[in-house]
Motif scaffolding. Sequence first.
Motif, short mmCIF file in Angstrom:
data_model
loop_
_atom_site.label_atom_id
_atom_site.label_comp_id
_atom_site.label_asym_id
_atom_site.label_seq_id
_atom_site.Cartn_x
_atom_site.Cartn_y
_atom_site.Cartn_z
N PHE A 69 0.83 -1.20 0.00
CA PHE A 69 0.00 0.00 0.00
C PHE A 69 0.86 1.26 0.00
CE2 PHE A 69 -2.80 3.19 1.91
CZ PHE A 69 -3.86 3.11 1.02
N SER A 70 1.96 1.23 0.73
CA SER A 70 2.86 2.38 0.78
C SER A 70 3.49 2.62 -0.60
CB SER A 70 3.95 2.12 1.81
OG SER A 70 4.91 3.14 1.77
N LEU A 89 2.28 1.64 -3.49
CA LEU A 89 1.22 2.04 -4.41
C LEU A 89 0.88 3.52 -4.23
CD1 LEU A 89 -0.93 1.16 -6.48
CD2 LEU A 89 -2.44 0.71 -4.55
N SER A 90 0.73 3.97 -3.00
CA SER A 90 0.40 5.37 -2.78
C SER A 90 1.54 6.29 -3.21
CB SER A 90 0.03 5.62 -1.32
OG SER A 90 1.11 5.36 -0.48
N THR A 91 2.78 5.85 -3.01
CA THR A 91 3.92 6.65 -3.47
C THR A 91 3.94 6.75 -4.99
OG1 THR A 91 5.20 5.97 -1.54
CG2 THR A 91 6.44 6.86 -3.40
N SER A 92 3.67 5.65 -5.66
CA SER A 92 3.64 5.65 -7.13
C SER A 92 2.54 6.57 -7.66
CB SER A 92 3.40 4.25 -7.67
OG SER A 92 4.42 3.39 -7.29
N ILE A 93 1.38 6.51 -7.05
CA ILE A 93 0.27 7.36 -7.49
C ILE A 93 0.60 8.82 -7.24
CG2 ILE A 93 -2.13 7.98 -6.99
CD1 ILE A 93 -2.66 4.98 -6.53
N ARG A 94 1.15 9.12 -6.06
CA ARG A 94 1.53 10.50 -5.75
C ARG A 94 2.58 11.03 -6.73
NH1 ARG A 94 3.60 9.91 -0.76
NH2 ARG A 94 1.76 8.85 -0.05
#
Length: 103
Positions: A28-29, A31-36
């Motif tokens: 999840f970390s 994934l959220s970093t990639s999206i950001r």
Amino acid sequence: MSTPPTLTVTNQQAAQPPINTPAFRTFFSRLSTSIRDGLSQRRPWAELVDQNSMARPESLADALSRIRKNLAYFKVNYVATVVSLVLALFFFLHPLSFIERKP
């Protein structure tokens, strides 16, 4: 004749592993970093539709070069547009998907 032994069946649900495992948190970390990071590459919408920066290309090679540059420069904007159009089309064609169905 003897009767077969009866089996007792209990309805026990299998224990669910907790969702908050270290592997899930890592996934999840990331994934959220990639999206950001991806969203940070957005360009201003006004820059995308600026009439002053649009001119007729002089040749087909010039047009193809501009298309390649624009796709690379505005790729996040184009992806956001396509995703928004697909979601809008889905909800337009399936409006009942907003309603929760209870069994």
